[in-house]
Scaffold this active site. Structure first.
Site, PDB file in Angstrom:
ATOM      1  N   TYR A  26       2.372  15.568  15.304  1.00 60.80           N
ATOM      2  CA  TYR A  26       3.194  15.337  14.106  1.00 60.80           C
ATOM      3  C   TYR A  26       2.500  15.861  12.851  1.00 60.80           C
ATOM      4  CZ  TYR A  26       5.622  12.887  10.343  1.00 60.80           C
ATOM      5  OH  TYR A  26       6.291  12.586   9.180  1.00 60.80           O
ATOM      6  N   GLY A  67      13.391   1.969  11.290  1.00 58.88           N
ATOM      7  CA  GLY A  67      13.821   0.831  10.505  1.00 58.88           C
ATOM      8  C   GLY A  67      13.881  -0.460  11.287  1.00 58.88           C
ATOM      9  N   GLY A  69      11.245  -2.383  11.893  1.00 60.21           N
ATOM     10  CA  GLY A  69      10.211  -3.291  11.432  1.00 60.21           C
ATOM     11  C   GLY A  69       8.878  -3.196  12.153  1.00 60.21           C
ATOM     12  N   ILE A  70       8.759  -2.312  13.130  1.00 60.54           N
ATOM     13  CA  ILE A  70       7.519  -2.235  13.901  1.00 60.54           C
ATOM     14  C   ILE A  70       6.368  -1.727  13.038  1.00 60.54           C
ATOM     15  CG2 ILE A  70       6.382  -1.159  15.884  1.00 60.54           C
ATOM     16  CD1 ILE A  70       9.224  -1.095  17.184  1.00 60.54           C
ATOM     17  N   ASN A  99       2.998  14.381   3.895  1.00 61.90           N
ATOM     18  CA  ASN A  99       3.661  13.322   4.654  1.00 61.90           C
ATOM     19  C   ASN A  99       4.270  12.293   3.694  1.00 61.90           C
ATOM     20  OD1 ASN A  99       4.504  11.426   6.496  1.00 61.90           O
ATOM     21  ND2 ASN A  99       2.576  11.337   7.609  1.00 61.90           N
ATOM     22  N   TYR A 106       3.913   3.354   2.411  1.00 59.53           N
ATOM     23  CA  TYR A 106       2.742   2.597   1.959  1.00 59.53           C
ATOM     24  C   TYR A 106       2.855   2.217   0.488  1.00 59.53           C
ATOM     25  CZ  TYR A 106       0.741   4.104   6.400  1.00 59.53           C
ATOM     26  OH  TYR A 106       0.518   4.335   7.733  1.00 59.53           O
ATOM     27  N   GLU A 118      -7.674   7.342  -9.346  1.00 57.55           N
ATOM     28  CA  GLU A 118      -9.109   7.277  -9.578  1.00 57.55           C
ATOM     29  C   GLU A 118      -9.834   8.579  -9.256  1.00 57.55           C
ATOM     30  OE1 GLU A 118     -11.010   3.743  -8.111  1.00 57.55           O
ATOM     31  OE2 GLU A 118      -9.184   2.576  -8.397  1.00 57.55           O
TER      32      GLU A 118
END
Length: 140
Positions: A26, A67, A69-70, A99, A106, A118
């Site tokens: 991937y 979608g 939830g895993i 990506n 995230y 930063e």
């Protein structure tokens, strides 16, 4: 959520190895995978393991659905282990710049992109460069 998250066992290493290869494909880096399922077994299930791993037990009909939830469940369990069992104060993830689905996922959970905020860059030593660095260590 119709799945269970548990600690991996030796018997999971073939599936873990397969998923590592799928991830490598991937991210367009299948040639960078240098570990076999036998090495995973030895490295992860010895007296002083190099890593810990969680797996999601998922019903077959739920595996291919997005979608479900895993991903959130696994990420949350990693955070729980980090905080409660390992007393960690940070959780660091590596995500390729292209990506955006993962970066967005995230970010939606509250992750900060330290490269932007930063100016922190992730650096790696490997192969001959790692060997060279190790050879420069002071002798006992």
């Amino acid at each position: 959520m119709n799945f269970k998250i548990r600690a991996a066992t030796k018997e999971d290493c073939k599936d873990i190895s397969r998923m590592i290869m799928e991830l490598a494909a991937y991210v367009k880096a299948p040639d960078q995978v240098k570990i076999s399922h036998e090495e995973l077994q030895g490295d992860g299930f010895c007296q002083n393991p190099f890593f810990e791993c969680l797996v999601a037990e998922v019903p077959e009909e739920q595996k291919s659905k997005e979608g479900n939830g895993i991903g959130t469940g696994l990420l949350s369990k990693v955070a729980e282990v980090a905080k409660k069992k390992k007393q960690c104060v940070h959780l660091h993830l590596s995500v390729l710049d292209w990506n955006t689905p993962s970066r967005d996922f995230y970010a939606a959970k509250g992750a900060q992109d330290l490269t932007v905020t930063e100016g922190i860059h992730v650096l790696r030593f490997d192969g001959q460069n790692l060997d060279n660095l190790a050879n420069e260590a002071p002798k006992d």
